[in-house]
Scaffold this motif. Structure first.
Motif, PDB file in Angstrom:
ATOM      1  N   LYS A   1      55.945  25.509  30.912  1.00 19.77           N
ATOM      2  CA  LYS A   1      54.676  26.233  30.992  1.00 19.77           C
ATOM      3  C   LYS A   1      54.440  26.554  32.465  1.00 19.77           C
ATOM      4  N   PRO A   2      54.243  27.820  32.818  1.00 22.72           N
ATOM      5  CA  PRO A   2      54.200  28.203  34.225  1.00 22.72           C
ATOM      6  C   PRO A   2      53.258  27.385  35.112  1.00 22.72           C
ATOM      7  N   ALA A   3      51.999  27.262  34.765  1.00 21.67           N
ATOM      8  CA  ALA A   3      51.051  26.572  35.650  1.00 21.67           C
ATOM      9  C   ALA A   3      51.447  25.115  35.880  1.00 21.67           C
TER      10      ALA A   3
ATOM     11  N   ILE B   1      43.219  38.737  35.406  1.00 21.47           N
ATOM     12  CA  ILE B   1      42.677  38.469  34.072  1.00 21.47           C
ATOM     13  C   ILE B   1      41.796  37.231  34.061  1.00 21.47           C
ATOM     14  N   GLY B   2      41.993  36.341  35.019  1.00 17.53           N
ATOM     15  CA  GLY B   2      41.176  35.128  35.083  1.00 17.53           C
ATOM     16  C   GLY B   2      39.782  35.391  35.614  1.00 17.53           C
ATOM     17  N   LEU B   3      39.519  36.639  36.016  1.00 19.53           N
ATOM     18  CA  LEU B   3      38.213  36.966  36.567  1.00 19.53           C
ATOM     19  C   LEU B   3      37.198  37.290  35.480  1.00 19.53           C
ATOM     20  N   THR B   4      37.665  37.362  34.246  1.00 20.77           N
ATOM     21  CA  THR B   4      36.747  37.585  33.138  1.00 20.77           C
ATOM     22  C   THR B   4      36.648  36.290  32.340  1.00 20.77           C
ATOM     23  N   GLU B   5      35.552  36.118  31.638  1.00 25.38           N
ATOM     24  CA  GLU B   5      35.397  34.884  30.862  1.00 25.38           C
ATOM     25  C   GLU B   5      36.502  34.720  29.828  1.00 25.38           C
ATOM     26  N   GLU B   6      36.909  35.833  29.214  1.00 27.02           N
ATOM     27  CA  GLU B   6      37.945  35.765  28.186  1.00 27.02           C
ATOM     28  C   GLU B   6      39.283  35.364  28.786  1.00 27.02           C
TER      29      GLU B   6
ATOM     30  N   VAL C   1      39.877  33.474  31.572  1.00 24.83           N
ATOM     31  CA  VAL C   1      39.920  32.230  32.345  1.00 24.83           C
ATOM     32  C   VAL C   1      40.926  31.235  31.792  1.00 24.83           C
ATOM     33  N   THR C   2      40.968  31.051  30.497  1.00 26.38           N
ATOM     34  CA  THR C   2      41.875  30.054  29.927  1.00 26.38           C
ATOM     35  C   THR C   2      43.323  30.523  29.930  1.00 26.38           C
ATOM     36  N   ASP C   3      43.553  31.842  30.054  1.00 29.59           N
ATOM     37  CA  ASP C   3      44.910  32.371  30.026  1.00 29.59           C
ATOM     38  C   ASP C   3      45.501  32.592  31.414  1.00 29.59           C
ATOM     39  N   SER C   4      44.720  32.448  32.443  1.00 33.82           N
ATOM     40  CA  SER C   4      45.154  32.769  33.785  1.00 33.82           C
ATOM     41  C   SER C   4      46.015  31.653  34.385  1.00 33.82           C
ATOM     42  N   VAL C   5      47.267  31.987  34.708  1.00 30.75           N
ATOM     43  CA  VAL C   5      48.159  31.017  35.335  1.00 30.75           C
ATOM     44  C   VAL C   5      47.604  30.620  36.698  1.00 30.75           C
ATOM     45  N   SER C   6      47.152  31.602  37.477  1.00 27.22           N
ATOM     46  CA  SER C   6      46.644  31.280  38.812  1.00 27.22           C
ATOM     47  C   SER C   6      45.418  30.379  38.741  1.00 27.22           C
ATOM     48  N   ASN C   7      44.546  30.601  37.784  1.00 20.35           N
ATOM     49  CA  ASN C   7      43.366  29.750  37.630  1.00 20.35           C
ATOM     50  C   ASN C   7      43.771  28.310  37.283  1.00 20.35           C
ATOM     51  N   ARG C   8      44.752  28.172  36.412  1.00 24.43           N
ATOM     52  CA  ARG C   8      45.232  26.829  36.061  1.00 24.43           C
ATOM     53  C   ARG C   8      45.881  26.142  37.258  1.00 24.43           C
TER      54      ARG C   8
ATOM     55  N   ILE D   1      45.236  26.658  40.422  1.00 21.73           N
ATOM     56  CA  ILE D   1      44.155  26.268  41.339  1.00 21.73           C
ATOM     57  C   ILE D   1      43.561  24.933  40.915  1.00 21.73           C
ATOM     58  N   ASN D   2      43.359  24.753  39.631  1.00 23.69           N
ATOM     59  CA  ASN D   2      42.729  23.534  39.124  1.00 23.69           C
ATOM     60  C   ASN D   2      43.648  22.322  39.104  1.00 23.69           C
ATOM     61  N   LEU D   3      44.957  22.531  39.034  1.00 28.93           N
ATOM     62  CA  LEU D   3      45.904  21.425  38.890  1.00 28.93           C
ATOM     63  C   LEU D   3      46.714  21.119  40.147  1.00 28.93           C
ATOM     64  N   SER D   4      46.705  22.009  41.098  1.00 29.29           N
ATOM     65  CA  SER D   4      47.598  21.912  42.246  1.00 29.29           C
ATOM     66  C   SER D   4      47.377  20.688  43.126  1.00 29.29           C
ATOM     67  N   PRO D   5      48.487  20.113  43.625  1.00 25.80           N
ATOM     68  CA  PRO D   5      48.393  18.984  44.550  1.00 25.80           C
ATOM     69  C   PRO D   5      48.166  19.450  45.996  1.00 25.80           C
ATOM     70  N   CYS D   6      48.098  20.786  46.218  1.00 21.45           N
ATOM     71  CA  CYS D   6      47.921  21.322  47.565  1.00 21.45           C
ATOM     72  C   CYS D   6      47.079  22.598  47.493  1.00 21.45           C
ATOM     73  N   PRO D   7      46.679  23.153  48.638  1.00 21.98           N
ATOM     74  CA  PRO D   7      45.907  24.393  48.618  1.00 21.98           C
ATOM     75  C   PRO D   7      46.696  25.534  47.966  1.00 21.98           C
ATOM     76  N   VAL D   8      45.959  26.473  47.371  1.00 21.02           N
ATOM     77  CA  VAL D   8      46.560  27.632  46.713  1.00 21.02           C
ATOM     78  C   VAL D   8      45.936  28.893  47.311  1.00 21.02           C
ATOM     79  N   LEU D   9      46.787  29.799  47.752  1.00 22.69           N
ATOM     80  CA  LEU D   9      46.334  31.098  48.230  1.00 22.69           C
ATOM     81  C   LEU D   9      46.695  32.112  47.165  1.00 22.69           C
ATOM     82  N   VAL D  10      45.668  32.719  46.566  1.00 23.51           N
ATOM     83  CA  VAL D  10      45.890  33.709  45.511  1.00 23.51           C
ATOM     84  C   VAL D  10      45.716  35.097  46.132  1.00 23.51           C
TER      85      VAL D  10
END
Length: 135
Positions: free
Chosen positions: A84-86, A108-113, A115-122, A124-133
């Protein structure tokens, strides 16, 4: 500051656009660059895009990225993983002790629909280090 930079890529335009930012950061901080491609394993019943999962296509994607950075005078290493990518991106960041993840975003993570499908959003939430999107 950013000794090791992880750059997860796929075949999207957004990944290609993020490469310029990656090159600037890596040059500025004399960072080690790791380029990652994650082949998503489909769940049962899901269809896959053969272009995105072909071993030859992934190898070419990684080689093209490596060549692009070499033309900028940047040495890089490549990693190919399945999963799974994220989750895989965050696992690799942890394994290589990345100081920064830089990735493109489709928006796509910028819309409510989306958010759950966005790899970058996931990531950001799971990363052990800073994320630059990079939008």
């Amino acid at each position: 500051m950013f000794k090791t930079v992880l750059f997860p890529i796929d075949q999207t335009r957004e990944s290609r656009q993020a490469a310029e930012v990656v090159a600037n950061v890596v040059k500025t901080y004399s960072s080690r660059l790791i380029i990652l491609s994650v082949v998503e394993i489909p769940e049962e019943g899901e269809s896959t895009n053969p272009e995105m999962t072909s071993a030859a296509a992934i190898a070419k994607l990684l080689e093209d990225a490596k060549t692009l950075f070499q033309s900028e005078g940047i040495n890089s290493e490549t990693i190919e993983r399945q999963g799974k990518p994220a989750f895989t991106i965050c696992d690799v960041a942890d394994e290589i002790e990345a100081d920064l993840i830089i990735m493109g975003c489709r928006g796509i993570g910028l819309t409510e629909e989306g958010v759950t499908d966005s790899v970058s959003n996931r990531v950001i939430n799971l990363s052990p280090c800073p994320v630059l999107v990079v939008p």
